[in-house]
Scaffold this active site. Structure first.
Site, PDB file in Angstrom:
ATOM      1  N   ILE A  19      31.360  34.113  38.402  1.00  0.00           N
ATOM      2  CA  ILE A  19      32.019  35.183  39.149  1.00  0.00           C
ATOM      3  C   ILE A  19      33.008  35.875  38.223  1.00  0.00           C
ATOM      4  CG2 ILE A  19      33.712  35.600  40.980  1.00  0.00           C
ATOM      5  CD1 ILE A  19      32.418  33.303  42.519  1.00  0.00           C
ATOM      6  N   CYS A  20      32.934  37.193  38.142  1.00  0.00           N
ATOM      7  CA  CYS A  20      33.839  37.947  37.268  1.00  0.00           C
ATOM      8  C   CYS A  20      35.271  37.846  37.785  1.00  0.00           C
ATOM      9  CB  CYS A  20      33.440  39.410  37.230  1.00  0.00           C
ATOM     10  SG  CYS A  20      34.682  40.445  36.430  1.00  0.00           S
ATOM     11  N   VAL A  21      36.178  37.445  36.909  1.00  0.00           N
ATOM     12  CA  VAL A  21      37.562  37.208  37.337  1.00  0.00           C
ATOM     13  C   VAL A  21      38.268  38.490  37.793  1.00  0.00           C
ATOM     14  CG1 VAL A  21      38.468  37.337  34.961  1.00  0.00           C
ATOM     15  CG2 VAL A  21      39.783  36.157  36.723  1.00  0.00           C
TER      16      VAL A  21
END
Lengths: 98, 130, 136, 130, 136, 98
Positions: free
Chosen positions: B77-79
Site C-alpha cells: 500500500i502506497c504510504v
C-alpha cells in the site's frame, strides 16, 4: 514492439475505446474488460470504432452483463482470465486506457 | 513471466480490484511470478480489515489477504496515498499520532519506490483502475 | 545493473483537480527519477490540461501542484510528449502550456525544450518503443 | 431554502467532496438551512479520522468535522455503504466484531432512509459525485 | 402528511458491475419505497444496460442483483422510463431488457407493463415534473 | 418546472455535457463545475454542444485550471459558490449529470 491495449469503460460513456483504437498498431491487441465489453456488440454504434483491429473481450464480464457471444462483432475473440494472462505475455507491453 | 500489478481503486465502488484479483490468481495458476501488487490512489482502501460486506457478496479485502497467504504475495500500500485516505498500520499510527489502525492481514505500507522497483524488476506492469 | 535500465513511459490522460490522478502520477515521476531509468512523459486527452499556464487554486482551496512540472528538468525528466490532436480538439496551442526546459550538461548547460509536440501516430510509435507504461 | 446534500465520493481522489463542502458553506453563509449531508458510495470515506494529508494541503475530513461543530450540521454516513468500505463507529464495531473504529468527529452512521427523508423534508437535493 | 408527498425520480445512467452505482442506487429505491412518495425510475445512457436480460455473474464472482428489478412492482415502483435514443445507440430493443410488470389492484390485479419507452424529449418533460432527482 | 443541470466532467472525456445539453429545456440552466468548466472554452470543439443554452461556470474551478475568463464562449456567466447556491434556489430542482 507490440502492445496490449486494455480498456475498461463503456464507449458510450467515455472516450477510452476510441483512444485505444487510435493508438493500436499492426500487431497490437485491444482487450475489452469490465464495462468496455459493450464496445464489442455488433449492433451497437460504437463497434465501428474497433473495426479492422485485433479485438479480444473478457467472457466473464460479457456474461455478467447479459451480452450473448452471438451478439459480438465478427472476429472478436472471447477469452477467460487465463487467456488475458496469455495476451499479456504474448505482447511486449501493456497500456491500460483508464 | 514476472509481473507487477497496480490497483488504483478501492473495493466495491469499481470493478478494478475484482479484475486485478482474478487476473493475479489466473497468472499464479499458470505458474507466473507475481513480483508485487501495488495499491495506489483509492486502491489503498483495499487494505482495511474493517469492511463487513453483505454475506451474499464476495469479500474483496479477505480475498486479497488469503491469496497473499497462499502464495506469499507482496501486497504493498502506497504510504502517501494511504495517509490521504486513512489506511494505518502500527508504524503509521505512531508516526502520525493515530489512536487506531485498520490495515488488513497480508498488506504492508511502503513508499512509491516499490512501484517503480516493481516495474523495473518485472517483465510486465498491468494496471487496473477507473 | 545495466540490464535493469528500462524505458518507462508515464501516460497522463486526466485533467488536474477534478481527480487526484494527475497529482499522484506526478509524485510517482518524482520518486521514479531516483531510479536512473530512461523516462518519458506523455500528455494526451485531458492530460494536456495538466500543463496549462496560470493555474490558481486559491479560491478552489486545493493545492496548486502545477509549478512542479517546471522542476522536472532538474530531475532529469527531459522527454515530454504532448499530443497535437488532443491540444487542437481543446482549442489549445503550445503557448497555453508552461514552457518546460532542461539544461544540457553536454553542451555547456544550454537550455533545451522538454516538450515535443507530436501527432497521435508519432506518439503511438514512441509508446511502442517503451518497456512499461504507467497508467493512472 | 432547506437543503440536503449528497456526497458520492471519498476525499482527495475526486473533487466531489471539496465541491460539496464549499457549496454547503456558501449556503450556510447565505442563511439557508442544511437539513442533512448524506455520504453515500465511497463518500462514506470522508468520515474516517485516520487520514493524515500533507501539511500543505487542505484537510478534507477535519473541514467537515469543523463545519459540523460550527453549524450543528447533521453528517450522516450510510451504514450499508460504510460496511462495504470499512467505516466503523462503536456500534458497528460491536455488531460486526471489529477491533477498531475509525469514524471522525461529527459524523454518524445511519440507514439509507435518512437520504430519502432528507429529500422529502428539503426544498432541494444537490448531489456531488464522480 | 399530504404536503410531504413528493415526486421523486431516480436517474440511472451507469452500466452495472463496472461500478457499484447501479446496485447501491437500487438499494435506495427499495428503502425509499417505504416512504410512500410518488416514485419514478429513469434509465438512460449506459443505465439501460442495468435492465438487460440474462445477466450471469458467476464467472465474474460478483453478486447478480438484476433479479431485484423484477421485484420493483411488488414495492409499488411501477413507473419505469427507458430512453429510446440510448437503447438505439447501443443496438438494443425492449426485447433485450427484462419484462417488468406490476399488478393493478384497481383492476382486479391485472398485470401491467412498468416500462415506458420514451424519447429523450419526452423524458426531459417527465423529469421536469419531478421535485427531486436522485443521482448516482 | 425549471431544472439546474450540473455537470462536473470534461466534455472530451465523458458524455455528460452532451446529455445535460440534450435534456436542458427553455428556462433551465446548465452549471459547469470541476472538470466540466473546459466545455465553456470558446475555442474548444465541445463548446458547440452548449450553444443556445443558458450556461454558468464556477469561477474558482476555472481559475484552478488556468482558464482565463476571456477565453469563454459568449454569454457564459461566471459564478462563485454563492452564485451556485442562488442558482439552486432559482430553479425548481437539480439534476447532477454524474
Amino acid at each position: 514492439m507490440s502492445i496490449l491495449h486494455i480498456v475498461n469503460k463503456s464507449p458510450y460513456e467515455k472516450n477510452s475505446v476510441a483512444m485505444a483504437a487510435g493508438y493500436a498498431k499492426e500487431g497490437d491487441t485491444v482487450l475489452l474488460i469490465e464495462d468496455a465489453v459493450y464496445a464489442a456488440v455488433k449492433a451497437g454504434s460504437a463497434s465501428a470504432k474497433l473495426s479492422g483491429l485485433d479485438v479480444s473481450v473478457l467472457g466473464s464480464d460479457l456474461a455478467a452483463r447479459g451480452v450473448a457471444e452471438d451478439k459480438l462483432a465478427d472476429g472478436v475473440n472471447v477469452v477467460d482470465y487465463a487467456g488475458f494472462v496469455d495476451l499479456v505475455e504474448a505482447k511486449d507491453s501493456v497500456q491500460s486506457w483508464l | 513471466m514476472k509481473l507487477t500489478i497496480q490497483v488504483n481503486e478501492g473495493p466495491y465502488q469499481h470493478q478494478a480490484s475484482d479484475s486485478a484479483y482474478h487476473f493475479t490468481k489466473a497468472a499464479l495458476e499458470k505458474g507466473h511470478e507475481i513480483f508485487r501488487v501495488f495499491f495506489y490512489h483509492d486502491g489503498v482502501n483495499n487494505g482495511t480489515r474493517l469492511t463487513t460486506p453483505p454475506q451474499d457478496d464476495r469479500n474483496v479485502v479477505n480475498r486479497w489477504s488469503e491469496l497473499s497467504k497462499e502464495h506469499d504475495l507482496d501486497l504493498v500500500i502506497c504510504v502517501a496515498a494511504a495517509q490521504r485516505r486513512g489506511i494505518v498500520d502500527d508504524g503509521e499510527a505512531e508516526r502520525n499520532g493515530k489512536d487506531a489502525t485498520n490495515i488488513a492481514d497480508g498488506f504492508r505500507i511502503s513508499g512509491l519506490g516499490q512501484l517503480i522497483e516493481g516495474a523495473v524488476q518485472s517483465d510486465r506492469l498491468v494496471v487496473f483502475g477507473d | 545493473m545495466a540490464e535493469d535500465i528500462k524505458k518507462l513511459m508515464y501516460v497522463n490522460r486526466r485533467a488536474p483537480y477534478g481527480t487526484i490522478y494527475a497529482w499522484e502520477s506526478l509524485e510517482v515521476v518524482l520518486i521514479g527519477a531516483a531510479f536512473d531509468q530512461d523516462v518519458s512523459l506523455a500528455f494526451m486527452d485531458d492530460g494536456v490540461y495538466q500543463l496549462m499556464k496560470g493555474q490558481n487554486t486559491e479560491a478552489a482551496g486545493m493545492k496548486n501542484f502545477s509549478p512542479t512540472y517546471s522542476a522536472l528538468g532538474d530531475y532529469e525528466v527531459t522527454k515530454i510528449y504532448v499530443e497535437k490532436e488532443s491540444l487542437e480538439e481543446r482549442g489549445l496551442t503550445l503557448d497555453d502550456l508552461q514552457h518546460l526546459v532542461w539544461e544540457d550538461e553536454d553542451d555547456d548547460w544550454a537550455e533545451r525544450d522538454s516538450i515535443h509536440l507530436v501527432s497521435r501516430a508519432e506518439l503511438a510509435d514512441v509508446m511502442a518503443e517503451h518497456d512499461m507504461m504507467f497508467n493512472f
